[in-house]
Design a protein around this motif. Structure first.
Motif, PDB file in Angstrom:
ATOM      1  N   PHE A   1       0.805  -1.228   0.000  1.00  0.00           N
ATOM      2  CA  PHE A   1       0.000   0.000   0.000  1.00  0.00           C
ATOM      3  C   PHE A   1       0.836   1.276   0.000  1.00  0.00           C
ATOM      4  CE2 PHE A   1      -2.808  -3.220   1.938  1.00  0.00           C
ATOM      5  CZ  PHE A   1      -3.777  -3.230   0.943  1.00  0.00           C
ATOM      6  N   GLY A   2       2.153   1.156   0.173  1.00  0.00           N
ATOM      7  CA  GLY A   2       3.016   2.323   0.161  1.00  0.00           C
ATOM      8  C   GLY A   2       3.910   2.349  -1.060  1.00  0.00           C
ATOM      9  N   ALA A   3       4.811   1.392  -1.127  1.00  0.00           N
ATOM     10  CA  ALA A   3       5.817   1.395  -2.193  1.00  0.00           C
ATOM     11  C   ALA A   3       5.202   1.172  -3.574  1.00  0.00           C
ATOM     12  CB  ALA A   3       6.875   0.333  -1.903  1.00  0.00           C
ATOM     13  N   LEU A   4       4.334   0.181  -3.702  1.00  0.00           N
ATOM     14  CA  LEU A   4       3.753  -0.077  -5.024  1.00  0.00           C
ATOM     15  C   LEU A   4       2.846   1.071  -5.465  1.00  0.00           C
ATOM     16  CD1 LEU A   4       2.910  -3.891  -4.991  1.00  0.00           C
ATOM     17  CD2 LEU A   4       4.850  -2.731  -6.026  1.00  0.00           C
ATOM     18  N   ALA A   5       2.092   1.624  -4.534  1.00  0.00           N
ATOM     19  CA  ALA A   5       1.203   2.737  -4.876  1.00  0.00           C
ATOM     20  C   ALA A   5       1.986   3.984  -5.248  1.00  0.00           C
ATOM     21  CB  ALA A   5       0.267   3.028  -3.713  1.00  0.00           C
ATOM     22  N   SER A   6       3.101   4.232  -4.576  1.00  0.00           N
ATOM     23  CA  SER A   6       3.882   5.439  -4.861  1.00  0.00           C
ATOM     24  C   SER A   6       4.595   5.361  -6.209  1.00  0.00           C
ATOM     25  CB  SER A   6       4.892   5.704  -3.751  1.00  0.00           C
ATOM     26  OG  SER A   6       5.856   4.681  -3.718  1.00  0.00           O
ATOM     27  N   GLY A   7       4.837   4.164  -6.705  1.00  0.00           N
ATOM     28  CA  GLY A   7       5.498   4.015  -7.987  1.00  0.00           C
ATOM     29  C   GLY A   7       4.552   3.972  -9.172  1.00  0.00           C
ATOM     30  N   ALA A   8       3.260   4.116  -8.932  1.00  0.00           N
ATOM     31  CA  ALA A   8       2.272   4.002 -10.005  1.00  0.00           C
ATOM     32  C   ALA A   8       2.448   5.059 -11.093  1.00  0.00           C
ATOM     33  CB  ALA A   8       0.867   4.082  -9.425  1.00  0.00           C
ATOM     34  N   ASN A   9       2.980   6.230 -10.761  1.00  0.00           N
ATOM     35  CA  ASN A   9       3.127   7.309 -11.732  1.00  0.00           C
ATOM     36  C   ASN A   9       4.459   7.273 -12.481  1.00  0.00           C
ATOM     37  OD1 ASN A   9       0.609   8.308 -11.005  1.00  0.00           O
ATOM     38  ND2 ASN A   9       1.480   9.591  -9.388  1.00  0.00           N
ATOM     39  N   LEU A  10       5.302   6.315 -12.173  1.00  0.00           N
ATOM     40  CA  LEU A  10       6.597   6.217 -12.850  1.00  0.00           C
ATOM     41  C   LEU A  10       6.437   5.538 -14.210  1.00  0.00           C
ATOM     42  CD1 LEU A  10       8.785   4.959  -9.862  1.00  0.00           C
ATOM     43  CD2 LEU A  10       8.662   7.286 -10.766  1.00  0.00           C
TER      44      LEU A  10
ATOM     45  N   ARG B   1       9.630   1.970 -13.104  1.00  0.00           N
ATOM     46  CA  ARG B   1       8.843   1.314 -12.055  1.00  0.00           C
ATOM     47  C   ARG B   1       9.335  -0.111 -11.827  1.00  0.00           C
ATOM     48  NH1 ARG B   1       2.264   0.703 -11.511  1.00  0.00           N
ATOM     49  NH2 ARG B   1       2.361  -0.493  -9.597  1.00  0.00           N
ATOM     50  N   ALA B   2       9.590  -0.840 -12.904  1.00  0.00           N
ATOM     51  CA  ALA B   2      10.069  -2.221 -12.768  1.00  0.00           C
ATOM     52  C   ALA B   2      11.411  -2.263 -12.041  1.00  0.00           C
ATOM     53  CB  ALA B   2      10.190  -2.870 -14.142  1.00  0.00           C
ATOM     54  N   LYS B   3      12.312  -1.325 -12.364  1.00  0.00           N
ATOM     55  CA  LYS B   3      13.614  -1.290 -11.693  1.00  0.00           C
ATOM     56  C   LYS B   3      13.466  -0.986 -10.206  1.00  0.00           C
ATOM     57  CE  LYS B   3      16.331   0.066 -15.701  1.00  0.00           C
ATOM     58  NZ  LYS B   3      17.117   1.114 -16.339  1.00  0.00           N
ATOM     59  N   VAL B   4      12.595  -0.031  -9.866  1.00  0.00           N
ATOM     60  CA  VAL B   4      12.374   0.329  -8.459  1.00  0.00           C
ATOM     61  C   VAL B   4      11.749  -0.838  -7.710  1.00  0.00           C
ATOM     62  CG1 VAL B   4      11.046   1.837  -6.921  1.00  0.00           C
ATOM     63  CG2 VAL B   4      12.251   2.805  -8.892  1.00  0.00           C
ATOM     64  N   GLU B   5      10.736  -1.478  -8.301  1.00  0.00           N
ATOM     65  CA  GLU B   5      10.080  -2.614  -7.646  1.00  0.00           C
ATOM     66  C   GLU B   5      11.051  -3.772  -7.441  1.00  0.00           C
ATOM     67  OE1 GLU B   5       6.530  -3.775  -9.679  1.00  0.00           O
ATOM     68  OE2 GLU B   5       5.508  -1.890  -9.234  1.00  0.00           O
ATOM     69  N   ASN B   6      11.890  -4.040  -8.443  1.00  0.00           N
ATOM     70  CA  ASN B   6      12.867  -5.121  -8.306  1.00  0.00           C
ATOM     71  C   ASN B   6      13.917  -4.803  -7.251  1.00  0.00           C
ATOM     72  OD1 ASN B   6      11.655  -6.813 -10.186  1.00  0.00           O
ATOM     73  ND2 ASN B   6      12.819  -5.955 -11.885  1.00  0.00           N
ATOM     74  N   ALA B   7      14.326  -3.545  -7.177  1.00  0.00           N
ATOM     75  CA  ALA B   7      15.292  -3.143  -6.147  1.00  0.00           C
ATOM     76  C   ALA B   7      14.674  -3.268  -4.761  1.00  0.00           C
ATOM     77  CB  ALA B   7      15.766  -1.711  -6.397  1.00  0.00           C
ATOM     78  N   PHE B   8      13.420  -2.856  -4.633  1.00  0.00           N
ATOM     79  CA  PHE B   8      12.719  -2.969  -3.353  1.00  0.00           C
ATOM     80  C   PHE B   8      12.603  -4.438  -2.952  1.00  0.00           C
ATOM     81  CE2 PHE B   8       9.314  -3.051  -0.333  1.00  0.00           C
ATOM     82  CZ  PHE B   8       9.391  -1.842   0.335  1.00  0.00           C
ATOM     83  N   ALA B   9      12.227  -5.288  -3.902  1.00  0.00           N
ATOM     84  CA  ALA B   9      12.076  -6.721  -3.622  1.00  0.00           C
ATOM     85  C   ALA B   9      13.397  -7.342  -3.187  1.00  0.00           C
ATOM     86  CB  ALA B   9      11.524  -7.436  -4.847  1.00  0.00           C
ATOM     87  N   ALA B  10      14.475  -6.975  -3.862  1.00  0.00           N
ATOM     88  CA  ALA B  10      15.787  -7.529  -3.519  1.00  0.00           C
ATOM     89  C   ALA B  10      16.237  -7.076  -2.127  1.00  0.00           C
ATOM     90  CB  ALA B  10      16.817  -7.118  -4.566  1.00  0.00           C
ATOM     91  N   ALA B  11      15.954  -5.832  -1.793  1.00  0.00           N
ATOM     92  CA  ALA B  11      16.335  -5.319  -0.473  1.00  0.00           C
ATOM     93  C   ALA B  11      15.484  -5.937   0.630  1.00  0.00           C
ATOM     94  CB  ALA B  11      16.205  -3.800  -0.451  1.00  0.00           C
TER      95      ALA B  11
END
Length: 134
Positions: free
Chosen positions: A21-30, A35-45
């Motif tokens: 509800f925070g990270a995925l929602a905040s990346g919706a406008n990218l 967005r894919a790079k940010v989501e993958n980095a978040f997942a890896a971390a």
């Protein structure tokens, strides 16, 4: 062990709530590639915290359950509720770990399912406190 169990559950479920509800929602406008790079980095971390939480929950949960079984006098209803809780917890573990895989197109859906299952697991934990030995 109970403290480890609670802290691991807070880490896992709180992290999933924040991710969904925070990270995925905040990346919706990218842009989609960003967005894919940010989501993958978040997942890896996030993956090491997920693994630590899952291990903490399994070890402490097994210990806590064995302590209750050793105390004796558990009702059949306790075992039924525990079984449902355990199966839902396995869903939470598996779906969260799968959500941390790179380039997962079903990540948002999986995390929504984890949130739903996680809330039910917490409710079942409260029920188990009333059914088991104190």
């Amino acid at each position: 062990m109970r403290l480890i169990h609670i802290l691991s559950a807070i880490t896992l479920l709180g992290g999933v709530f924040a991710w969904r509800f925070g990270a995925l929602a905040s990346g919706a406008n990218l842009a989609s590639d960003t967005r894919a790079k940010v989501e993958n980095a978040f997942a890896a971390a996030w993956r090491p915290a997920v693994l630590a939480s899952v291990i903490g929950l399994l070890v402490s949960g097994f210990y806590n359950f064995m302590q209750k079984v050793g105390a004796g006098g558990l009702q059949p209803a306790y075992h039924a509720v525990f079984g449902v809780k355990f199966l839902l917890a396995l869903h939470v573990f598996a779906a969260t770990l799968l959500a941390t895989k790179p380039n997962n197109p079903k990540r948002e859906r999986m995390l929504t399912g984890v949130v739903a299952s996680g809330v039910i697991v917490v409710v079942l934990a409260v029920i188990l406190r009333t059914l088991g030995p104190q």
